[in-house]
Design a protein around this motif. Structure first.
Motif, PDB file in Angstrom:
ATOM      1  N   PRO A  84     -45.077 -28.394 -36.193  1.00 31.40           N
ATOM      2  CA  PRO A  84     -46.080 -28.399 -35.174  1.00 31.40           C
ATOM      3  C   PRO A  84     -45.975 -30.106 -35.188  1.00 31.40           C
ATOM      4  O   PRO A  84     -46.106 -31.402 -35.637  1.00 31.40           O
ATOM      5  N   VAL A  85     -46.526 -29.853 -33.467  1.00 39.49           N
ATOM      6  CA  VAL A  85     -47.085 -31.957 -33.216  1.00 39.49           C
ATOM      7  C   VAL A  85     -48.629 -31.814 -33.288  1.00 39.49           C
ATOM      8  O   VAL A  85     -49.708 -31.097 -32.496  1.00 39.49           O
ATOM      9  N   VAL A  86     -49.731 -32.715 -34.256  1.00 38.61           N
ATOM     10  CA  VAL A  86     -50.810 -32.567 -33.669  1.00 38.61           C
ATOM     11  C   VAL A  86     -51.116 -32.998 -32.975  1.00 38.61           C
ATOM     12  O   VAL A  86     -51.365 -34.765 -33.048  1.00 38.61           O
ATOM     13  N   ARG A 111     -55.924 -30.564 -30.971  1.00 36.96           N
ATOM     14  CA  ARG A 111     -54.291 -29.638 -30.605  1.00 36.96           C
ATOM     15  C   ARG A 111     -53.468 -29.784 -31.061  1.00 36.96           C
ATOM     16  O   ARG A 111     -53.132 -30.637 -31.746  1.00 36.96           O
ATOM     17  N   ILE A 112     -52.831 -28.582 -31.940  1.00 36.99           N
ATOM     18  CA  ILE A 112     -51.580 -28.585 -32.294  1.00 36.99           C
ATOM     19  C   ILE A 112     -50.866 -27.505 -31.601  1.00 36.99           C
ATOM     20  O   ILE A 112     -51.145 -26.055 -30.936  1.00 36.99           O
ATOM     21  N   LEU A 113     -50.072 -28.059 -30.974  1.00 38.14           N
ATOM     22  CA  LEU A 113     -48.767 -27.428 -30.499  1.00 38.14           C
ATOM     23  C   LEU A 113     -47.724 -27.303 -31.439  1.00 38.14           C
ATOM     24  O   LEU A 113     -46.870 -28.056 -31.678  1.00 38.14           O
ATOM     25  N   GLU A 114     -47.525 -25.756 -31.190  1.00 31.38           N
ATOM     26  CA  GLU A 114     -46.385 -25.151 -32.628  1.00 31.38           C
ATOM     27  C   GLU A 114     -45.714 -24.847 -32.021  1.00 31.38           C
ATOM     28  O   GLU A 114     -44.669 -24.689 -32.878  1.00 31.38           O
ATOM     29  N   SER A 115     -44.973 -25.278 -30.461  1.00 31.69           N
ATOM     30  CA  SER A 115     -43.403 -25.057 -30.312  1.00 31.69           C
ATOM     31  C   SER A 115     -43.251 -26.290 -28.993  1.00 31.69           C
ATOM     32  O   SER A 115     -44.272 -25.936 -28.465  1.00 31.69           O
ATOM     33  N   ARG A 116     -42.130 -26.315 -28.534  1.00 32.77           N
ATOM     34  CA  ARG A 116     -41.901 -26.414 -27.019  1.00 32.77           C
ATOM     35  C   ARG A 116     -42.147 -25.808 -26.183  1.00 32.77           C
ATOM     36  O   ARG A 116     -43.449 -26.228 -25.327  1.00 32.77           O
ATOM     37  N   ALA A 117     -42.313 -24.137 -26.537  1.00 30.96           N
ATOM     38  CA  ALA A 117     -43.025 -24.413 -25.352  1.00 30.96           C
ATOM     39  C   ALA A 117     -45.146 -24.654 -25.729  1.00 30.96           C
ATOM     40  O   ALA A 117     -45.249 -24.383 -23.935  1.00 30.96           O
ATOM     41  N   LEU A 131     -45.475 -26.960 -26.084  1.00 35.38           N
ATOM     42  CA  LEU A 131     -46.233 -28.386 -25.530  1.00 35.38           C
ATOM     43  C   LEU A 131     -45.430 -28.425 -23.851  1.00 35.38           C
ATOM     44  O   LEU A 131     -46.776 -28.994 -22.688  1.00 35.38           O
ATOM     45  N   ASP A 132     -44.585 -28.088 -23.632  1.00 34.26           N
ATOM     46  CA  ASP A 132     -44.916 -27.630 -21.922  1.00 34.26           C
ATOM     47  C   ASP A 132     -46.103 -26.991 -21.257  1.00 34.26           C
ATOM     48  O   ASP A 132     -46.374 -27.187 -20.238  1.00 34.26           O
ATOM     49  N   ASP A 133     -46.538 -26.115 -21.841  1.00 35.73           N
ATOM     50  CA  ASP A 133     -47.612 -25.793 -21.152  1.00 35.73           C
ATOM     51  C   ASP A 133     -49.058 -26.268 -21.563  1.00 35.73           C
ATOM     52  O   ASP A 133     -49.687 -26.246 -20.433  1.00 35.73           O
ATOM     53  N   TYR A 134     -48.896 -27.067 -22.355  1.00 35.81           N
ATOM     54  CA  TYR A 134     -50.026 -28.450 -22.543  1.00 35.81           C
ATOM     55  C   TYR A 134     -49.557 -29.713 -21.365  1.00 35.81           C
ATOM     56  O   TYR A 134     -50.879 -29.618 -20.893  1.00 35.81           O
ATOM     57  N   LEU A 135     -48.681 -30.013 -21.196  1.00 37.09           N
ATOM     58  CA  LEU A 135     -47.962 -30.730 -19.675  1.00 37.09           C
ATOM     59  C   LEU A 135     -48.744 -30.065 -18.118  1.00 37.09           C
ATOM     60  O   LEU A 135     -49.090 -31.005 -17.949  1.00 37.09           O
ATOM     61  N   ALA A 136     -48.272 -28.788 -18.846  1.00 38.82           N
ATOM     62  CA  ALA A 136     -48.062 -28.686 -17.117  1.00 38.82           C
ATOM     63  C   ALA A 136     -50.224 -28.456 -16.754  1.00 38.82           C
ATOM     64  O   ALA A 136     -50.460 -28.426 -15.671  1.00 38.82           O
ATOM     65  N   ASP A 137     -50.474 -28.123 -17.678  1.00 35.61           N
ATOM     66  CA  ASP A 137     -52.671 -27.665 -17.609  1.00 35.61           C
ATOM     67  C   ASP A 137     -53.305 -28.629 -18.062  1.00 35.61           C
ATOM     68  O   ASP A 137     -54.323 -28.943 -18.327  1.00 35.61           O
ATOM     69  N   GLY A 138     -52.797 -28.827 -19.915  1.00 41.83           N
ATOM     70  CA  GLY A 138     -53.908 -29.662 -20.244  1.00 41.83           C
ATOM     71  C   GLY A 138     -54.113 -31.027 -20.296  1.00 41.83           C
ATOM     72  O   GLY A 138     -54.592 -31.567 -20.556  1.00 41.83           O
ATOM     73  N   PHE A 139     -52.183 -31.218 -20.055  1.00 40.70           N
ATOM     74  CA  PHE A 139     -52.132 -33.264 -20.567  1.00 40.70           C
ATOM     75  C   PHE A 139     -52.600 -33.928 -19.112  1.00 40.70           C
ATOM     76  O   PHE A 139     -52.596 -33.416 -17.848  1.00 40.70           O
ATOM     77  N   ASP A 140     -54.312 -34.368 -19.216  1.00 35.24           N
ATOM     78  CA  ASP A 140     -54.939 -35.245 -17.721  1.00 35.24           C
ATOM     79  C   ASP A 140     -54.742 -37.044 -18.045  1.00 35.24           C
ATOM     80  O   ASP A 140     -55.862 -36.654 -19.181  1.00 35.24           O
ATOM     81  N   PHE A 174     -47.354 -32.510 -38.260  1.00 29.15           N
ATOM     82  CA  PHE A 174     -47.902 -31.851 -38.456  1.00 29.15           C
ATOM     83  C   PHE A 174     -47.462 -32.385 -40.433  1.00 29.15           C
ATOM     84  O   PHE A 174     -46.071 -32.459 -40.869  1.00 29.15           O
ATOM     85  N   VAL A 175     -48.382 -31.734 -41.731  1.00 28.67           N
ATOM     86  CA  VAL A 175     -48.502 -32.036 -42.953  1.00 28.67           C
ATOM     87  C   VAL A 175     -48.616 -31.005 -43.590  1.00 28.67           C
ATOM     88  O   VAL A 175     -49.485 -30.242 -43.546  1.00 28.67           O
ATOM     89  N   HIS A 176     -47.509 -30.630 -44.097  1.00 28.74           N
ATOM     90  CA  HIS A 176     -47.625 -29.071 -45.304  1.00 28.74           C
ATOM     91  C   HIS A 176     -48.447 -29.508 -46.360  1.00 28.74           C
ATOM     92  O   HIS A 176     -48.343 -29.958 -46.879  1.00 28.74           O
TER      93      HIS A 176
END
Length: 425
Positions: A152-154, A167-173, A175-184, A198-200
């Motif tokens: 994941p990416v935090v 926000r935590i991005l768990e996968s490439r999907a 990330l793609d959704d975030y860039l399409a709709d959430g990244f402003d 992400f640190v476990h």
């Protein structure tokens, strides 16, 4: 010696600045947020009692009305100190001190605790371990970070507090959704955004107090839950202090001293530091704030040591007497007199039909607070301190505190009655 208090959020009943400063020679002025007074169901304190002047500001966070009012009060009164205990007030208080030429914390010692990029740079320079991170100013930088460090990416604002904007991005999907709709690029967190690997592991925190540049009390606890899950986690969120004999406790205390040294700080301040404890038994700095922790952490420190860290912090800034054992030439740091545990239940969707507003008569309950009443409608928690219940217990050790929290939780949920919301709730 007039004191101006800035109070961004939370209960004024629980932070009685007028009582804390009752023995100081001068008036206490208060500026607070009208929205947050309404959120906690409190009225603006009347003038003429403990406060000489009080004002509630609309748009406290976003407008310049706070600064305009503060400067107007400074023209009317001989303000000598500006006091601010909440994280989002620290920079504004520092700027007012700078404009008015007042003593206290300035921006050079606020910034390392508010800007997480500056914080991590200083920590790395001091040899402390932090999660890999990058400032994000465009989509390409975020994609590159994910490709380099994996998921994941935090994502979080550099100056966030209370998990707002996290926000935590768990996968490439994701990330793609975030860039399409959430990244402003022009949104509220751009270009104020940073990414972290992400640190476990488990999350620990260390809370304490610095007086005259020296840590006078400090103790670690361990969250038994994931902080970022506040919006969906309706189960018990436990936070337990570490036992005196736990080797991890001493390691965390030493790590905290190193982190404080790396960031430097004002002469007097409370602190709330968070660290990851990895499965490989390593400690990694998450972040550290120069203010008291949220939820019931003030009460945890009070249970451990018999002193309110926020009250002592405020009084130290004004040069007022502290308990003898916290004196400016006081003894070495103390060992807790007992252990403590905290139970938090987050708000969840539903209309409150019945809720136990008074706790059972267990002598080990140190604090019990519900944040909604019968007839109120709740939605999912909007931020990490959007509580349904907070409760604090004491005990001889961590195991006893955990068992007592379980008893209290089962009792509370057995008394709570919620009505499901309709389809549009």
């Amino acid at each position: 010696m007039t004191v101006l208090v800035l109070h961004h959020r939370g209960s004024l009943v629980g932070t009685p600045y007028d009582q804390w400063l009752a023995d100081h020679d001068g008036d206490v002025l208060l500026i607070t947020s009208r929205e947050h007074l309404a959120l906690v169901g409190e009225e603006l304190p009347a003038e003429g009692g403990g406060y000489a002047r009080t004002a509630a500001v609309d748009g406290y966070e976003t407008s310049g009305e706070l600064e305009e009012l503060a400067l107007a009060l400074a023209r009317e009164h001989e303000i000598r100190y500006v006091v601010a205990c909440q994280e989002r007030d620290l920079e504004r208080a520092a700027e007012l001190r700078d404009i008015l030429g007042l003593p206290g914390q300035r921006m050079d010692t606020v910034l390392p605790y508010r800007d997480k990029v500056v914080m991590k740079r200083r920590a790395l320079a001091a040899g402390l371990r932090v999660a890999p991170y990058r400032e994000i100013e465009c989509a390409t930088e975020l994609v590159g970070f994910a490709e380099e460090h994996g998921f994941p990416v935090v994502l979080k604002p550099r100056d966030s507090a209370g998990s707002v904007g996290l926000r935590i991005l768990e996968s490439r999907a994701d990330l793609d959704d975030y860039l399409a709709d959430g990244f402003d690029l022009y949104g509220p967190y751009q270009p104020n955004l940073m990414a972290e690997a992400f640190v476990h592991g488990s999350m620990c925190h260390v809370d304490g107090l610095v007086v005259d540049g020296r840590v006078v009390l400090s103790w670690p606890s361990q969250y038994q839950y994931t902080l970022a899950s506040f919006a969906t986690d309706t189960g018990p969120r436990l936070d337990l202090t570490l036992d005196v004999g736990d080797p991890l406790a001493q390691r965390l205390l030493a790590f905290t001293e190193q982190a404080l040294g790396a960031l430097s700080g004002p002469e007097h301040f409370a602190f709330h530091a968070e660290f990851f404890h990895t499965p490989e038994d390593e400690l990694v700095l998450c972040e550290i704030a120069c203010r008291t922790g949220g939820a019931a952490i003030r009460d945890i420190v009070r249970t451990l040591f018999g002193v309110d860290p926020s009250e002592s912090w405020v009084r130290a800034q004004l040069g007022l007497p502290l308990p003898e054992w916290l004196g400016r030439t006081g003894p070495e740091k103390l060992t807790p007199r007992q252990m403590s545990g905290q139970l938090v239940l987050m708000k969840r969707p539903g209309r409150v039909v019945a809720i136990p507003e008074v706790p059972p008569a267990f002598p080990w309950i140190e604090k019990y607070q519900v944040f909604v009443g019968p007839g109120q409608t709740m939605k999912a928690a909007a931020f990490s301190s959007d509580f349904l219940l907070t409760a604090l217990v004491s005990g001889a050790d961590q195991a006893e505190c955990r068992a007592r929290l379980q008893v209290l939780e089962e009792w509370f949920l057995g008394e709570l009655v919620l009505e499901p919301l309709g389809g549009n709730g």
